[in-house]
Enzyme design. Structure first.
Site, PDB file in Angstrom:
ATOM      1  N   CYS A   1     -10.640   3.788   3.199  1.00  0.00           N
ATOM      2  CA  CYS A   1      -9.685   4.399   2.332  1.00  0.00           C
ATOM      3  C   CYS A   1     -10.426   5.463   1.427  1.00  0.00           C
ATOM      4  CB  CYS A   1      -9.066   3.261   1.658  1.00  0.00           C
ATOM      5  SG  CYS A   1     -10.123   2.344   0.325  1.00  0.00           S
TER       6      CYS A   1
ATOM      7  N   SER B   1       0.844  -1.162   0.108  1.00  0.00           N
ATOM      8  CA  SER B   1      -0.181  -0.096   0.183  1.00  0.00           C
ATOM      9  C   SER B   1       0.954   1.344  -0.053  1.00  0.00           C
ATOM     10  CB  SER B   1      -0.672  -0.218   1.360  1.00  0.00           C
ATOM     11  OG  SER B   1      -0.034  -0.060   2.212  1.00  0.00           O
TER      12      SER B   1
ATOM     13  N   CYS C   1     -14.454  -5.675   0.992  1.00  0.00           N
ATOM     14  CA  CYS C   1     -13.114  -5.644   0.148  1.00  0.00           C
ATOM     15  C   CYS C   1     -12.201  -6.844   0.381  1.00  0.00           C
ATOM     16  CB  CYS C   1     -12.399  -4.350   0.549  1.00  0.00           C
ATOM     17  SG  CYS C   1     -10.900  -4.179  -0.545  1.00  0.00           S
TER      18      CYS C   1
ATOM     19  N   MET D   1      -2.467  -2.123  -5.332  1.00  0.00           N
ATOM     20  CA  MET D   1      -4.084  -2.298  -6.190  1.00  0.00           C
ATOM     21  C   MET D   1      -4.454  -0.800  -6.411  1.00  0.00           C
ATOM     22  SD  MET D   1      -5.812  -5.159  -3.961  1.00  0.00           S
ATOM     23  CE  MET D   1      -5.060  -5.026  -2.231  1.00  0.00           C
TER      24      MET D   1
END
Length: 352
Positions: A194, A11, A96, A35
């Protein structure tokens, strides 16, 4: 001997960067993957990708950007928005993990010839020689434990997932990053959701839902009208402040009903309940059909709550009734109820 390849979700933060280092130390060939998830206009989503790429370069590992933007928007964000307008409060991180991080990540791992996937989550996986089962165990420190988000995993996936930082305290992880000269060592922890980093859900829903939040009625638990509310998306179970209406005594939101656009108000006492119904239930070590007897567990009704003694009883297809010994405050539809036995995660489901 050829090293085993592992696809690590990076991340750009300290946890996944240190996870990359720990996996290399353990002899894996690490492939970093960031991602690209959908980000609202107000956020620069490229910063995380740049940070992750920098960390991968520094640690000498291969790095890929995986574009999951459409999938994320059409599953996680859509589910979140729909839920709020129905009067429920979904947990997008659980959703998620189920549909993105521990689902399509496996497809990408296969494409990149990786045998395992890994993340920087604070959780642990152990293989029990006696039961021949993989177990999901809480992190070393309760404060950072993220096992609550993992209840949708199964034996097949647990066998192929690695959580390298689960054995460490957050301060130790920062210390490792500092020693390695990784400039993310003091990067703040990500808070909130997020795609709503400022935590302003109302503003987000108004901007991205393409729906109007219709005004409706406040009612009491007998159905008597108490006044007008400004739309179900603006309230949460247990809320007391900002109701826009005063009663001369403390009054709380005790239920939200999206189908008839009413919000039920009541006393603090009315927020306490000893049972709930959960659906979409998953167990990590048994098939749902095997739940033939009531099962005693410790259950948590939200990420930040303490586990509390409870009994689970099967009542239908992937549905259970959860009865608590001690009453729980503000049980919220759409959140997850998660089951533990000591430090071991047993399973969980969505509160109906």
């Amino acid at each position: 001997m050829e090293k085993k390849r592992v696809l690590l979700g990076m991340s750009g933060g300290v946890d996944s960067s240190v996870a990359a280092y720990l996996l290399k130390e353990q002899g894996y060939e690490v492939v970093g993957a960031t991602m690209k998830l959908w980000t609202p206009k107000s956020i620069n989503g490229n910063l995380a990708i740049e940070d992750a790429r920098k960390m991968a370069d520094k640690l000498g590992i291969e790095h890929h950007v995986l574009d999951f933007e459409d999938k994320f928007k059409n599953t996680v964000v859509k589910h979140f928005i729909d839920g709020y307008y129905e009067g429920i409060t979904p947990n997008p991180c659980v959703f998620c993990n189920k549909h993105i991080k521990f689902d399509i990540m496996f497809d990408k791992a296969r494409e990149l010839n990786c045998e395992y996937i890994a993340t920087g989550h604070y959780s642990r996986i152990k293989y029990n020689e006696e039961t021949k089962m993989y177990e999901l165990i809480k992190a070393v420190t309760d404060k950072k434990d993220q096992s609550y988000m993992m209840y949708n995993l199964n034996q097949e996936k647990l066998a192929k997932i690695l959580f390298p930082v689960g054995e460490y305290d957050k301060s130790e992880v920062r210390e490792i990053a500092k020693k390695l000269g990784l400039e993310v060592y003091n990067k703040p922890d990500s808070q909130d959701i997020c795609f709503i980093p400022d935590g302003n859900y109302e503003e987000f829903l108004n901007e991205y839902s393409n729906r109007d939040s219709k005004k409706g009625k406040f009612v009491d638990s007998q159905g008597n009208m108490l006044g007008d509310h400004k739309g179900v998306i603006n309230y949460t179970i247990g809320q007391r402040k900002g109701l826009g209406i005063t009663f001369g005594k403390p009054t709380y939101v005790i239920d939200i009903n999206g189908s008839n656009n009413t919000i039920v108000l009541g006393s603090n006492d009315e927020l306490f309940k000893t049972e709930l119904i959960a659906s979409d239930v998953n167990f990590l070590e048994l098939n749902f059909e095997e739940l033939t007897e009531p099962l005693k567990v410790e259950a948590k009704i939200r990420y930040s709550s303490k586990p509390s003694e409870a009994t689970i009883t099967k009542i239908g297809e992937n549905r259970v009734k959860v009865e608590f010994v001690d009453s729980q405050r503000a049980i919220t539809k759409g959140q997850s109820v998660v089951f533990y036995k000591g430090n071991k995660l047993v399973g969980g489901g969505i509160i109906e």
